[in-house]
Design a protein around this motif. Structure first.
Motif, PDB file in Angstrom:
ATOM      1  N   MET A 137      54.477  64.670  10.291  1.00 19.66           N
ATOM      2  CA  MET A 137      53.583  63.890   9.741  1.00 19.66           C
ATOM      3  C   MET A 137      52.658  63.110  10.858  1.00 19.66           C
ATOM      4  O   MET A 137      53.430  62.669  11.717  1.00 19.66           O
ATOM      5  CB  MET A 137      53.966  62.982   8.704  1.00 19.66           C
ATOM      6  CG  MET A 137      52.760  62.245   7.928  1.00 19.66           C
ATOM      7  SD  MET A 137      53.555  61.025   6.643  1.00 19.66           S
ATOM      8  CE  MET A 137      53.282  62.547   5.486  1.00 19.66           C
ATOM      9  N   ASN A 138      51.613  63.173  10.858  1.00 16.64           N
ATOM     10  CA  ASN A 138      50.865  62.382  11.693  1.00 16.64           C
ATOM     11  C   ASN A 138      50.992  61.015  11.711  1.00 16.64           C
ATOM     12  O   ASN A 138      50.676  60.476  10.648  1.00 16.64           O
ATOM     13  CB  ASN A 138      49.123  62.955  11.592  1.00 16.64           C
ATOM     14  CG  ASN A 138      48.170  62.561  12.718  1.00 16.64           C
ATOM     15  OD1 ASN A 138      48.545  61.829  13.560  1.00 16.64           O
ATOM     16  ND2 ASN A 138      47.165  63.314  12.916  1.00 16.64           N
ATOM     17  N   PRO A 139      51.120  60.253  12.813  1.00 12.44           N
ATOM     18  CA  PRO A 139      50.995  58.748  12.664  1.00 12.44           C
ATOM     19  C   PRO A 139      49.909  58.188  12.315  1.00 12.44           C
ATOM     20  O   PRO A 139      50.035  57.149  11.324  1.00 12.44           O
ATOM     21  CB  PRO A 139      51.519  58.321  13.996  1.00 12.44           C
ATOM     22  CG  PRO A 139      51.990  59.554  14.780  1.00 12.44           C
ATOM     23  CD  PRO A 139      51.172  60.756  14.129  1.00 12.44           C
ATOM     24  N   SER A 140      48.582  58.684  12.241  1.00  9.05           N
ATOM     25  CA  SER A 140      47.539  58.137  11.772  1.00  9.05           C
ATOM     26  C   SER A 140      47.490  58.008  10.106  1.00  9.05           C
ATOM     27  O   SER A 140      46.828  57.279   9.479  1.00  9.05           O
ATOM     28  CB  SER A 140      46.317  58.560  12.334  1.00  9.05           C
ATOM     29  OG  SER A 140      46.126  60.081  12.093  1.00  9.05           O
ATOM     30  N   THR A 141      48.098  59.111   9.719  1.00  9.20           N
ATOM     31  CA  THR A 141      48.189  59.230   8.360  1.00  9.20           C
ATOM     32  C   THR A 141      49.067  58.456   7.710  1.00  9.20           C
ATOM     33  O   THR A 141      48.735  57.636   6.545  1.00  9.20           O
ATOM     34  CB  THR A 141      48.902  60.714   8.050  1.00  9.20           C
ATOM     35  OG1 THR A 141      47.846  61.795   8.681  1.00  9.20           O
ATOM     36  CG2 THR A 141      48.758  60.939   6.458  1.00  9.20           C
ATOM     37  N   LEU A 142      50.157  58.045   8.497  1.00 10.88           N
ATOM     38  CA  LEU A 142      51.021  56.920   8.137  1.00 10.88           C
ATOM     39  C   LEU A 142      50.188  55.495   7.858  1.00 10.88           C
ATOM     40  O   LEU A 142      50.455  54.886   6.859  1.00 10.88           O
ATOM     41  CB  LEU A 142      52.373  56.678   8.852  1.00 10.88           C
ATOM     42  CG  LEU A 142      53.257  57.795   8.629  1.00 10.88           C
ATOM     43  CD1 LEU A 142      54.183  57.513   9.884  1.00 10.88           C
ATOM     44  CD2 LEU A 142      53.789  58.110   7.289  1.00 10.88           C
ATOM     45  N   VAL A 143      49.352  55.352   8.993  1.00 10.58           N
ATOM     46  CA  VAL A 143      48.466  53.929   9.028  1.00 10.58           C
ATOM     47  C   VAL A 143      47.755  53.938   7.646  1.00 10.58           C
ATOM     48  O   VAL A 143      47.523  53.100   7.026  1.00 10.58           O
ATOM     49  CB  VAL A 143      47.966  53.918  10.331  1.00 10.58           C
ATOM     50  CG1 VAL A 143      46.957  52.784  10.237  1.00 10.58           C
ATOM     51  CG2 VAL A 143      48.889  53.911  11.442  1.00 10.58           C
ATOM     52  N   LEU A 144      46.904  55.252   7.346  1.00  9.22           N
ATOM     53  CA  LEU A 144      46.122  55.314   6.265  1.00  9.22           C
ATOM     54  C   LEU A 144      46.767  54.906   5.169  1.00  9.22           C
ATOM     55  O   LEU A 144      46.341  54.375   4.218  1.00  9.22           O
ATOM     56  CB  LEU A 144      45.482  56.452   6.368  1.00  9.22           C
ATOM     57  CG  LEU A 144      44.383  56.901   7.376  1.00  9.22           C
ATOM     58  CD1 LEU A 144      43.848  58.161   7.323  1.00  9.22           C
ATOM     59  CD2 LEU A 144      43.234  55.660   7.447  1.00  9.22           C
ATOM     60  N   PHE A 145      48.058  55.444   4.866  1.00 10.71           N
ATOM     61  CA  PHE A 145      48.659  55.279   3.783  1.00 10.71           C
ATOM     62  C   PHE A 145      49.136  53.724   3.656  1.00 10.71           C
ATOM     63  O   PHE A 145      49.273  53.353   2.329  1.00 10.71           O
ATOM     64  CB  PHE A 145      50.239  56.240   3.682  1.00 10.71           C
ATOM     65  CG  PHE A 145      49.920  57.527   3.281  1.00 10.71           C
ATOM     66  CD1 PHE A 145      48.948  58.291   2.658  1.00 10.71           C
ATOM     67  CD2 PHE A 145      50.991  58.425   4.053  1.00 10.71           C
ATOM     68  CE1 PHE A 145      48.763  59.580   2.493  1.00 10.71           C
ATOM     69  CE2 PHE A 145      50.671  59.868   3.620  1.00 10.71           C
ATOM     70  CZ  PHE A 145      49.422  60.331   2.847  1.00 10.71           C
ATOM     71  N   PHE A 146      49.414  53.110   4.735  1.00 11.65           N
ATOM     72  CA  PHE A 146      49.868  51.772   4.631  1.00 11.65           C
ATOM     73  C   PHE A 146      48.808  50.994   4.125  1.00 11.65           C
ATOM     74  O   PHE A 146      48.827  50.316   3.174  1.00 11.65           O
ATOM     75  CB  PHE A 146      50.254  51.412   6.001  1.00 11.65           C
ATOM     76  CG  PHE A 146      50.386  49.769   6.074  1.00 11.65           C
ATOM     77  CD1 PHE A 146      51.441  49.264   5.692  1.00 11.65           C
ATOM     78  CD2 PHE A 146      49.541  49.069   6.845  1.00 11.65           C
ATOM     79  CE1 PHE A 146      51.675  47.708   5.463  1.00 11.65           C
ATOM     80  CE2 PHE A 146      49.737  47.556   6.877  1.00 11.65           C
ATOM     81  CZ  PHE A 146      50.655  47.038   6.188  1.00 11.65           C
ATOM     82  N   PHE A 147      47.540  51.181   4.587  1.00 15.36           N
ATOM     83  CA  PHE A 147      46.469  50.290   4.137  1.00 15.36           C
ATOM     84  C   PHE A 147      45.880  50.829   2.850  1.00 15.36           C
ATOM     85  O   PHE A 147      45.383  50.046   2.124  1.00 15.36           O
ATOM     86  CB  PHE A 147      45.072  50.555   5.100  1.00 15.36           C
ATOM     87  CG  PHE A 147      45.344  50.003   6.305  1.00 15.36           C
ATOM     88  CD1 PHE A 147      45.359  48.620   6.579  1.00 15.36           C
ATOM     89  CD2 PHE A 147      45.465  50.702   7.745  1.00 15.36           C
ATOM     90  CE1 PHE A 147      45.361  47.827   7.719  1.00 15.36           C
ATOM     91  CE2 PHE A 147      45.625  50.003   8.763  1.00 15.36           C
ATOM     92  CZ  PHE A 147      45.729  48.676   8.855  1.00 15.36           C
ATOM     93  N   LEU A 148      46.064  52.015   2.460  1.00 12.76           N
ATOM     94  CA  LEU A 148      45.941  52.501   0.909  1.00 12.76           C
ATOM     95  C   LEU A 148      46.644  51.734  -0.184  1.00 12.76           C
ATOM     96  O   LEU A 148      46.371  50.917  -0.891  1.00 12.76           O
ATOM     97  CB  LEU A 148      46.055  53.920   0.836  1.00 12.76           C
ATOM     98  CG  LEU A 148      45.888  54.326  -0.568  1.00 12.76           C
ATOM     99  CD1 LEU A 148      44.366  54.045  -1.587  1.00 12.76           C
ATOM    100  CD2 LEU A 148      46.158  55.785  -0.897  1.00 12.76           C
TER     101      LEU A 148
END
Length: 53
Positions: free
Chosen positions: A1-12
């Motif tokens: 999984m891409n780290p930027s995806t995890l950041v987006l999931f966190f903000f969501l």
């Protein structure tokens, strides 16, 4: 999984939690989740279509 995806999931997740706390109901976070899923599916479909040909 891409780290930027995890950041987006966190903000969501933070946005959904704040929506739940401020509205006092589950309707708003559910609608927000549906919109986020729809946007993600559309982006996925558009990027897959453009890279295919």
């Amino acid at each position: 999984m891409n780290p930027s995806t995890l950041v987006l999931f966190f903000f969501l997740a933070v946005a959904l939690a704040l929506a739940r706390l401020r509205s006092g109901a589950l309707t708003l976070p559910i609608v927000m989740h549906m919109e986020a899923t729809t946007v993600a599916l559309l982006i996925n479909e558009l990027t897959r279509s453009s890279s295919a040909g």
